[in-house]
Design a protein around this motif. Structure first.
Motif, PDB file in Angstrom:
ATOM      1  N   LEU A  39       0.819  -1.205   0.000  1.00 35.47           N
ATOM      2  CA  LEU A  39       0.000   0.000   0.000  1.00 35.47           C
ATOM      3  C   LEU A  39       0.859   1.263   0.000  1.00 35.47           C
ATOM      4  O   LEU A  39       0.498   2.279  -0.612  1.00 35.47           O
ATOM      5  N   ALA A  40       2.004   1.213   0.656  1.00 39.24           N
ATOM      6  CA  ALA A  40       2.895   2.376   0.688  1.00 39.24           C
ATOM      7  C   ALA A  40       3.451   2.673  -0.702  1.00 39.24           C
ATOM      8  O   ALA A  40       3.538   3.844  -1.112  1.00 39.24           O
ATOM      9  N   VAL A  41       3.841   1.626  -1.438  1.00 39.66           N
ATOM     10  CA  VAL A  41       4.325   1.831  -2.806  1.00 39.66           C
ATOM     11  C   VAL A  41       3.202   2.371  -3.680  1.00 39.66           C
ATOM     12  O   VAL A  41       3.391   3.307  -4.471  1.00 39.66           O
ATOM     13  N   ARG A  42       2.025   1.812  -3.525  1.00 45.64           N
ATOM     14  CA  ARG A  42       0.885   2.282  -4.311  1.00 45.64           C
ATOM     15  C   ARG A  42       0.607   3.764  -4.044  1.00 45.64           C
ATOM     16  O   ARG A  42       0.354   4.540  -4.976  1.00 45.64           O
ATOM     17  N   LYS A  43       0.659   4.139  -2.796  1.00 46.10           N
ATOM     18  CA  LYS A  43       0.403   5.546  -2.449  1.00 46.10           C
ATOM     19  C   LYS A  43       1.428   6.466  -3.089  1.00 46.10           C
ATOM     20  O   LYS A  43       1.110   7.576  -3.538  1.00 46.10           O
ATOM     21  N   GLU A  44       2.675   5.995  -3.160  1.00 46.29           N
ATOM     22  CA  GLU A  44       3.748   6.809  -3.742  1.00 46.29           C
ATOM     23  C   GLU A  44       3.577   6.976  -5.248  1.00 46.29           C
ATOM     24  O   GLU A  44       3.733   8.085  -5.779  1.00 46.29           O
ATOM     25  N   VAL A  45       3.285   5.893  -5.965  1.00 48.51           N
ATOM     26  CA  VAL A  45       3.281   5.962  -7.427  1.00 48.51           C
ATOM     27  C   VAL A  45       1.904   6.244  -8.022  1.00 48.51           C
ATOM     28  O   VAL A  45       1.806   6.619  -9.192  1.00 48.51           O
ATOM     29  N   ASP A  46       0.840   6.070  -7.235  1.00 46.35           N
ATOM     30  CA  ASP A  46      -0.504   6.351  -7.748  1.00 46.35           C
ATOM     31  C   ASP A  46      -1.345   7.028  -6.662  1.00 46.35           C
ATOM     32  O   ASP A  46      -2.347   6.473  -6.187  1.00 46.35           O
ATOM     33  N   PRO A  47      -0.961   8.223  -6.268  1.00 40.84           N
ATOM     34  CA  PRO A  47      -1.669   8.890  -5.160  1.00 40.84           C
ATOM     35  C   PRO A  47      -3.127   9.206  -5.479  1.00 40.84           C
ATOM     36  O   PRO A  47      -3.954   9.291  -4.568  1.00 40.84           O
ATOM     37  N   ASP A  48      -3.457   9.379  -6.757  1.00 40.02           N
ATOM     38  CA  ASP A  48      -4.833   9.716  -7.149  1.00 40.02           C
ATOM     39  C   ASP A  48      -5.657   8.487  -7.498  1.00 40.02           C
ATOM     40  O   ASP A  48      -6.798   8.612  -7.937  1.00 40.02           O
ATOM     41  N   ARG A  49      -5.091   7.313  -7.311  1.00 42.43           N
ATOM     42  CA  ARG A  49      -5.778   6.044  -7.595  1.00 42.43           C
ATOM     43  C   ARG A  49      -6.238   5.973  -9.051  1.00 42.43           C
ATOM     44  O   ARG A  49      -7.352   5.554  -9.361  1.00 42.43           O
ATOM     45  N   ARG A  50      -5.343   6.380  -9.945  1.00 43.44           N
ATOM     46  CA  ARG A  50      -5.654   6.342 -11.376  1.00 43.44           C
ATOM     47  C   ARG A  50      -5.951   4.926 -11.850  1.00 43.44           C
ATOM     48  O   ARG A  50      -6.732   4.714 -12.768  1.00 43.44           O
ATOM     49  N   PHE A  51      -5.319   3.930 -11.195  1.00 43.80           N
ATOM     50  CA  PHE A  51      -5.469   2.547 -11.642  1.00 43.80           C
ATOM     51  C   PHE A  51      -6.426   1.740 -10.774  1.00 43.80           C
ATOM     52  O   PHE A  51      -6.411   0.510 -10.801  1.00 43.80           O
ATOM     53  N   SER A  52      -7.264   2.413 -10.007  1.00 41.71           N
ATOM     54  CA  SER A  52      -8.193   1.700  -9.142  1.00 41.71           C
ATOM     55  C   SER A  52      -9.487   1.369  -9.880  1.00 41.71           C
ATOM     56  O   SER A  52      -9.764   1.850 -10.985  1.00 41.71           O
ATOM     57  N   ASN A  53     -10.290   0.551  -9.249  1.00 38.01           N
ATOM     58  CA  ASN A  53     -11.640   0.214  -9.704  1.00 38.01           C
ATOM     59  C   ASN A  53     -12.383  -0.358  -8.497  1.00 38.01           C
ATOM     60  O   ASN A  53     -11.798  -0.485  -7.406  1.00 38.01           O
ATOM     61  N   PRO A  54     -13.665  -0.688  -8.617  1.00 34.67           N
ATOM     62  CA  PRO A  54     -14.395  -1.170  -7.430  1.00 34.67           C
ATOM     63  C   PRO A  54     -13.770  -2.387  -6.754  1.00 34.67           C
ATOM     64  O   PRO A  54     -13.773  -2.479  -5.514  1.00 34.67           O
ATOM     65  N   TYR A  55     -13.211  -3.323  -7.527  1.00 28.50           N
ATOM     66  CA  TYR A  55     -12.586  -4.495  -6.922  1.00 28.50           C
ATOM     67  C   TYR A  55     -11.387  -4.086  -6.076  1.00 28.50           C
ATOM     68  O   TYR A  55     -11.231  -4.546  -4.928  1.00 28.50           O
ATOM     69  N   LEU A  56     -10.533  -3.251  -6.611  1.00 29.84           N
ATOM     70  CA  LEU A  56      -9.345  -2.829  -5.860  1.00 29.84           C
ATOM     71  C   LEU A  56      -9.716  -1.970  -4.659  1.00 29.84           C
ATOM     72  O   LEU A  56      -9.044  -2.008  -3.623  1.00 29.84           O
TER      73      LEU A  56
END
Length: 439
Positions: free
Chosen positions: A416-433
C-alpha cells in the motif's frame, strides 16, 4: 499513428463481470500506452488494462479508460544463453510458448490454461503445481511500467526494488505493465501419469505423492470418494516423445473433458438429482493414461466448458482436514456440485502479495457450471477456507476485503505504501481494488 480508440461493452470469459468503459484504447507501442494514461488523467478518468479476460473477479473491470493490451504482443529480446526473455505485456501464453519452443527454452512452471496474457497471469498470481516450484510472478526478473503520471520506468530487484516487489504481482494497482522479462529454463519434457484413486488413499499418502513427483495434483469429484491424480515429472528433451495420437488427444482433451463434460453438466441442470450419479460416471470415464510431451503441452489443456471458480491458498498442513470437511459439508448441506475440486501445491515464496508468500501452500479450487447456482456452495466453501487462514486467488471469486486481507499478508502495508507513492490519485483503481486494497 496513435492508439486505436473506440467504445464497447466488455465481458470476461466466464460471464461473471462486464464493463461499459468511457472509451477503449488499443496501443501498439509503449509510447501510445503512456499517452493513453496521460490523456485519461487529463479527463479525470481511471485506467484499467485488460488481457484475455480469464479472471473471474472484477480485477480488470474498467469504469473509465479500458486499455486493450492485445496490440502489445511482440518479442523484445531473447538471450538464449541466460534464458532471459523479454516480451510485450499483451502476449498470450500460448504464443509465448511457441516462441520459447523455437529457442529451446520453456517456462519453469505453468497453470492448466494458456489463454491469458503474460501480464494478466503475473498480476493476478497465476500458478501451477509442484512442491519445489513457484508461481508465474517468481519467474519475473524485470518490468517496464507506465506509471500514473504517464512516465515509463524500468524496475528489477536492483533498480527501484520496492516498486518491483509490488509490481511483479501488482493487481494492476501500481502501473500498467508494458514489457516483462522472464527467467526461462532449457526446454524439457513432462511424463504424465494420470490415474483414478480413492480420496482417502490420496490424503493418507499425500506427503509422498507431493514430494516424490515434480508436479502433483488431483481432482476430487464431489458426492463421491473418487479422484483423478496427475503425476507430471520432468525429463530432458532427449527423452523420446510419446505424445497422444490425434485420436487420443481428441478423445481425452476435446471430447471427454469438454464436449462430453458439457453434455453431462447440461443434463445436471435439467435433472439436478442426477448430478451425484454423473460425477461417479465422470470419475470412471476420466481413466488412467500415460504420455510424454513438451512441457507446455502437458501443463495446459483446452477449456471450453464455462464455469465459475473460487480458489484459496491454504497452509500445506491444513489440506487433509480441509478436504475432509469439504466432503462432509457438500453432503450435509446438500449442495449439487457437478465440477471436480482441483488441488495443487507450491513452494513458499517471498513476493509481497503472492498467495504462497512465506509458507508451503496447497491450493484448493472449487468450481460450478455456469448454469448452476454457485453462491451458496461457494459461501460454504469460503467459510471452511477462511477458518484455515486461506488466502483467496486475486483473479477468482471471493468476498474478502482489505481489513481481512491485511491480516493475511505480512507485506500488505508495504504494498500500500508503494501504491500511495506511485498512484496517489488512484488512477489505476476500480471497485474491486477499492474493496481488496481499501479506499
Amino acid at each position: 499513428m496513435g492508439a486505436a480508440v473506440g467504445t464497447s461493452i466488455w465481458q470476461n470469459w466466464s460471464g461473471t463481470e462486464n464493463a461499459d468503459p468511457a472509451r477503449t484504447v488499443r496501443p501498439a507501442r509503449t509510447e501510445e500506452l503512456a499517452a493513453a494514461v496521460t490523456a485519461a488523467a487529463a479527463d479525470g478518468l481511471r485506467v484499467k488494462a485488460v488481457g484475455a479476460g480469464h479472471s473471474f473477479s472484477g480485477i480488470a473491470v474498467a469504469d473509465g479508460v479500458q486499455v486493450d493490451m492485445s496490440g502489445l504482443d511482440q518479442v523484445v529480446a531473447v538471450e538464449q544463453r541466460t534464458g532471459l526473455v523479454t516480451v510485450e505485456a499483451g502476449m498470450p501464453l500460448w504464443r509465448l510458448n511457441e516462441i520459447l519452443d523455437a529457442h529451446g527454452l520453456a517456462l519453469e512452471n505453468m497453470g492448466d490454461i494458456d489463454r491469458q496474457t503474460i501480464s494478466g497471469a503475473i498480476s493476478t498470481g497465476t500458478h501451477g503445481t509442484g512442491d519445489r516450484y513457484r508461481g508465474f510472478a517468481w519467474q519475473v526478473k524485470g518490468l517496464k511500467l507506465v506509471l500514473a503520471d504517464g512516465s515509463t520506468v524500468q524496475c528489477t530487484e536492483f533498480e527501484r526494488p520496492e516498486l518491483f516487489a509490488a509490481a511483479r504481482l501488482g493487481l494492476g494497482a501500481v502501473g500498467v505493465i508494458a514489457e516483462v522479462t522472464l527467467q526461462c529454463v532449457p526446454a524439457f519434457r513432462l511424463k504424465a501419469d494420470e490415474r483414478p484413486e480413492r480420496l482417502d488413499a490420496v490424503l493418507d499418502n499425500l506427503d509422498e505423492l507431493v514430494s516424490e513427483n515434480d508436479h502433483f495434483e488431483f481432482y476430487w469429484f464431489p458426492h463421491t470418494d473418487r479422484t483423478l491424480t496427475k503425476r507430471n515429472n520432468r525429463y530432458a528433451m532427449s527423452e523420446p516423445s510419446r505424445a497422444p495420437s490425434r485420436l487420443q488427444y481428441w478423445w481425452n482433451e476435446a471430447f471427454t473433458e469438454n464436449t462430453l463434460f458439457e453434455a453431462s453438466n447440461r443434463v445436471g441442470v435439467r435433472f439436478p438429482g442426477m448430478v451425484p450419479g454423473l460425477n461417479r460416471l465422470a470419475g470412471r470415464v476420466w481413466s488412467a493414461r500415460e504420455y510424454t510431451d513438451v512441457s507446455h503441452r502437458v501443463f495446459a489443456s483446452p477449456r471450453s466448458v464455462v464455469f465459475r471458480e473460487m480458489e484459496y491458498a491454504l497452509p500445506r498442513e491444513a489440506l487433509p482436514g480441509v478436504l475432509r470437511e469439504l466432503h462432509a459439508m457438500v453432503d450435509r448441506e446438500r449442495h449439487l456440485v457437478s465440477f471436480p475440486v482441483e488441488v495443487r501445491f507450491a513452494a513458499a515464496d517471498d513476493i509481497w502479495l503472492s498467495t504462497a508468500q512465506g509458507r508451503r501452500t496447497a491450493y484448493v479450487a472449487v468450481h460450478q457450471y455456469h448454469r448452476h447456482d454457485h453462491e451458496a456452495y461457494f459461501k460454504s466453501c469460503a467459510a471452511i477456507f477462511d477458518a484455515a487462514e486461506g488466502r483467496p486467488h486475486w483473479g477468482k471469486m471471493h468476498s474478502l476485503d482489505a481489513e481481512r486481507l491485511g491480516e493475511l499478508y505480512e507485506h500488505f502495508d508495504d504494498f500500500l505504501a508503494v501504491r500511495k507513492e506511485v498512484d496517489p490519485d488512484r488512477r489505476f483503481s476500480n471497485p474491486y481494488l477499492e474493496r481488496v486494497l481499501g479506499d
